[in-house]
Design an enzyme around this catalytic site. Structure first.
Site, PDB file in Angstrom:
ATOM      1  N   GLU A 198       0.830  -1.217   0.000  1.00  0.00           N
ATOM      2  CA  GLU A 198       0.000   0.000   0.000  1.00  0.00           C
ATOM      3  C   GLU A 198       0.858   1.260   0.000  1.00  0.00           C
ATOM      4  O   GLU A 198       0.705   2.142   0.859  1.00  0.00           O
ATOM      5  CB  GLU A 198      -0.969  -0.017   1.183  1.00  0.00           C
ATOM      6  CG  GLU A 198      -2.026  -1.096   1.036  1.00  0.00           C
ATOM      7  CD  GLU A 198      -3.136  -1.039   2.072  1.00  0.00           C
ATOM      8  OE1 GLU A 198      -2.943  -0.420   3.129  1.00  0.00           O
ATOM      9  OE2 GLU A 198      -4.210  -1.620   1.818  1.00  0.00           O
ATOM     10  N   GLU A 388      -5.446  -8.343  -1.187  1.00  0.00           N
ATOM     11  CA  GLU A 388      -6.158  -8.179   0.094  1.00  0.00           C
ATOM     12  C   GLU A 388      -7.605  -7.874  -0.235  1.00  0.00           C
ATOM     13  O   GLU A 388      -7.878  -7.023  -1.094  1.00  0.00           O
ATOM     14  CB  GLU A 388      -5.609  -7.005   0.911  1.00  0.00           C
ATOM     15  CG  GLU A 388      -4.284  -7.239   1.555  1.00  0.00           C
ATOM     16  CD  GLU A 388      -3.852  -6.087   2.462  1.00  0.00           C
ATOM     17  OE1 GLU A 388      -4.719  -5.401   3.031  1.00  0.00           O
ATOM     18  OE2 GLU A 388      -2.639  -5.890   2.591  1.00  0.00           O
TER      19      GLU A 388
HETATM   20  C1  BGP Z   1      -4.434  -2.810   4.801  1.00  0.00           C
HETATM   21  C2  BGP Z   1      -3.161  -3.363   5.273  1.00  0.00           C
HETATM   22  C3  BGP Z   1      -3.259  -4.579   6.077  1.00  0.00           C
HETATM   23  C4  BGP Z   1      -4.557  -4.798   6.807  1.00  0.00           C
HETATM   24  C5  BGP Z   1      -5.777  -4.265   6.110  1.00  0.00           C
HETATM   25  C6  BGP Z   1      -7.037  -4.214   6.945  1.00  0.00           C
HETATM   26  O1  BGP Z   1      -4.297  -1.449   4.835  1.00  0.00           O
HETATM   27  O2  BGP Z   1      -2.273  -3.636   4.211  1.00  0.00           O
HETATM   28  O3  BGP Z   1      -2.095  -4.646   6.836  1.00  0.00           O
HETATM   29  O4  BGP Z   1      -4.487  -4.687   8.131  1.00  0.00           O
HETATM   30  O5  BGP Z   1      -5.565  -3.021   5.547  1.00  0.00           O
HETATM   31  O6  BGP Z   1      -7.047  -3.072   7.744  1.00  0.00           O
HETATM   32  P1  BGP Z   1      -7.363  -3.135   9.284  1.00  0.00           P
HETATM   33  O7  BGP Z   1      -6.352  -4.031   9.863  1.00  0.00           O
HETATM   34  O8  BGP Z   1      -7.240  -1.738   9.755  1.00  0.00           O
HETATM   35  O9  BGP Z   1      -8.736  -3.674   9.409  1.00  0.00           O
END
Ligand code: BGP
Length: 490
Positions: A198, A388
Site C-alpha cells: 500500500e 487483500e
Molecule cells: C491494509 C493493510 C493490512 C490490513 C488491512 C485491513 O491497509 O495492508 O495490513 O491490516 O488493511 O485493515 P485493518 O487491519 O485496519 O482492518
C-alpha cells in the site's frame, strides 16, 4: 461456468507484524508497530516514547518525536503486535490448515528487523534468515506458493530514530540491501514478490493537524515516496538479475472512489482524487516515469523534490511485472458540504446511500472491485492480483465451538463474482489472496476482535486466550470455492 484460469492462485494474506509476535526473539530488532498501542474503532492507536528527561509521552500515528525523545515500550499499555497470533511459533500448524483449504498461495511479509535488526548492518541476522527459509520450505512442502511482501509498514525503529526514516535518501540503500538478501537467500523458494505494501497510503491518507504546515507535511510525504519509488525500482532490477523468473509487483491500496453527485465539479474532483490517491504511485511503478499531472499535485503544496538523473534511470529500468492491490471498499468524493459522513480508518467521507457499511464503517461494494479491475487493467495491461480483500467483523464462538460467519461468506461470494465478471471482460487476473485468512491484529485499530479469518484464533484484545486455532464456517466454504476453481459459491 466460472472464468477463473485453471492455474489461478487462490489463497490468503497476512503481514509479519500482524501475525508473527515474537517481537524480540532470535535477535529481531523493534519496529514502530512494537511501540504502537491497541485502539478501537473510535479510539486511535498511540505511539509511546520517553522524552529527553525520561518522561513518558504518546503520539498519534504520523506525528514526529519531540526533540531528544526516543520510542519506548511503557508500563501500563498493551502492545498487540508483540504477540500477534504467535505465527512465529505456530506456522506449521497454520500452513497445514491453509493446505487443508487448498491454498495455492500464501501472501506473507518478511519482517525487515528480523533480517537487519537496526537496518544499517552490513550482514543479516542469521537466525532471521534461517527462520524464513524454514517458513518457505514448509509452504513448499504443503504445495503452497509463497507471495512475499518485502516491506509491510515495518521499517526498523532504529532507522526511524537515527536516520529520520524514509525522509532520508540513505534508506534506499538500506532497503536495497534488505531486498537483495531476500532475493538471494530465497532464490528458488520464492518467485512472487511485492516491493512496498500500500505504497500510496503515504499521500492518500494525509491528515493535517490543526495549525500544522500542510506544505511541509506534503513536501516530506512526496519526498519519502520518491525514495520508496527508487528503492522499489532498484529492487525490481536486482530481483530480475538474481532470478529472471521472479514476478515482482507494486501493491496499491485500492479504495475506488466515485463522484458523489453528477455536478461536473465533483466528477473532475473525483478524477483528480484518483490521480492523487490511486494512480500517482502505480503510474511511476508501472510506467517508469512521473505522470504529467504530478507537477500539478506538487504545485498544490509547493513541493520541490530532490530527484537525481540516476533516479530517473532507475525508475525507467525498474518497472514492475504485475499490478497488485488491496480492495475493501469504495468512497465518495465531492466538492459539496458533507452532512452524512462515515467514520472508521480509511473511510472518512460522504455516505453512499446505495451501499451497506460494516461495523467499522467500510462500504460493501463488490461492483467497485469489478470497476477497479477493469479500469486499472485497461491502464497498464499488466497481470493483476487482488492481494487483500475481506471483512473485519465480530465473531461468536458457539457452545460447541463452531463459528457461524454467513456475513463473511456473503462478502467473499459477491467479490469473487465481481472478479469473475472482470475476467470475463478480459482482465488478466492471476490471483486472489483474502486478507487475514487467519485472524490477525488489525493494522488500523490494533484490535483482534475485528476478525477477518477463515481460521479463528482464541485470543482477545489484551492477549488473553489459548491461541488455539479453529475452523469457521467460511473455512469449509472457501475450501469448496478453491476446489471448484470459483465455480461453487453456494
Ligand atoms: C491494509 C493493510 C493490512 C490490513 C488491512 C485491513 O491497509 O495492508 O495490513 O491490516 O488493511 O485493515 P485493518 O487491519 O485496519 O482492518
Amino acid at each position: 461456468m466460472s472464468h477463473f484460469p485453471k492455474d489461478f492462485l487462490w489463497g490468503g494474506a497476512t503481514a509479519a507484524n500482524q501475525v508473527e509476535g515474537a517481537w524480540n526473539e532470535d535477535g529481531r530488532g523493534p519496529a514502530l508497530t512494537d511501540v504502537t498501542t491497541g485502539g478501537t474503532v473510535n479510539t486511535p492507536r498511540l505511539i509511546t516514547y520517553l522524552d529527553k528527561d525520561g518522561n513518558p509521552g504518546t503520539l498519534s500515528r504520523g506525528q514526529s518525536l519531540p526533540e531528544g525523545a526516543h520510542y519506548a515500550v511503557l508500563d501500563g499499555y498493551y502492545y498487540p503486535n508483540h504477540l500477534g497470533v504467535d505465527e512465529y511459533h505456530r506456522y506449521k500448524e497454520d500452513f497445514a490448515l491453509f493446505a487443508e483449504m487448498g491454498f495455492k498461495t500464501y501472501r506473507m511479509s518478511i519482517s525487515w528487523s528480523r533480517l537487519f535488526p537496526r537496518g544499517d548492518e552490513n550482514e543479516p541476522n542469521k537466525a532471521g534468515v534461517e527462520h524464513y527459509r524454514k517458513v518457505f520450505e514448509e509452504l513448499r512442502k504443503n504445495n503452497i506458493e509463497p507471495l512475499v511482501t518485502i516491506w509491510h509498514f515495518d521499517t526498523p525503529m532504529y532507522l526511524e530514530e537515527h536516520y529520520g526514516g524514509w525522509n532520508n535518501r540513505q534508506l534506499i540503500d538500506f532497503y536495497t540491501k534488505f531486498a537483495t538478501t531476500c532475493f538471494t537467500e530465497y532464490k528458488g523458494l520464492v518467485h512472487y514478490w511485492l516491493t512496498f505494501n500500500e505504497i500510496n497510503n503515504t499521500v492518500s491518507f494525509v491528515q493535517v493537524p490543526e495549525g500544522a504546515d500542510a506544505d511541509k507535511i506534503y513536501q516530506e510525504r512526496y519526498q519519502q515516496l520518491h525514495h520508496q519509488f527508487v528503492a522499489s525500482a532498484k529492487a525490481v532490477q536486482i530481483g530480475h538479475a538474481v532470478d529472471p523468473s521472479n514476478m515482482i509487483g507494486c501493491m496499491i491500496c485500492g479504495v475506488a472512489t466515485y463522484p458523489a453527485t453528477c455536478d461536473p465539479a465533483d466528477v473532475l474532483e473525483n478524477r483528480h482524487s484518483w490521480e492523487r490517491k490511486l494512480l500517482y504511485c502505480s503510474d511511476v511503478q508501472c510506467r517508469g516515469y512521473y505522470p504529467t499531472y504530478a507537477q500539478r499535485l506538487w504545485n498544490e503544496h509547493n513541493v520541490q523534490l530532490d530527484i537525481t538523473d540516476e533516479d530517473l534511470i532507475d525508475l525507467a529500468n525498474g518497472t514492475v511485472d504485475m499490478y497488485t492491490f488491496s480492495y475493501y471498499m469504495s468512497n465518495l468524493v465531492t466538492t459539496h458540504k458533507v452532512t452524512d459522513t462515515v467514520g472508521g480508518n480509511f473511510s472518512l467521507g460522504a455516505r453512499n446511500e446505495y451501499l451497506q457499511y460494516s461495523d467499522w464503517g467500510w462500504a460493501f461494494d463488490p461492483t467497485g472491485l469489478q470497476y477497479y479491475l477493469e479500469t486499472l487493467y485497461d491502464r497498464y495491461e499488466l497481470p493483476m492480483m487482488v492481494v487483500e480483500n475481506g471483512l473485519g467483523a465480530y465473531d461468536t464462538v458457539e457452545e460447541d465451538g463452531s463459528i457461524h460467519d454467513p456475513f463473511r461468506i456473503d462478502y467473499y461470494r459477491e467479490h469473487i463474482k465481481a472478479m469473475d465478471r472482470a475476467i470475463a471482460n478480459g482482465v488478466e487476473l492471476i490471483g486472489y489472496t483474502t486478507w487475514g485468512c487467519i485472524d490477525v491484529v488489525s493494522a488500523g485499530t490494533g484490535e483482534i476482535r475485528k476478525r477477518y479469518g477463515f481460521i479463528y484464533v482464541d485470543v482477545d484484545d489484551e492477549g488473553n486466550g489459548t491461541l488455539n486455532r479453529s475452523r469457521k464456517d467460511s473455512f469449509y466454504w472457501y475450501k469448496k470455492v478453491i476446489a471448484s476453481n470459483g465455480e461453487d459459491l453456494a
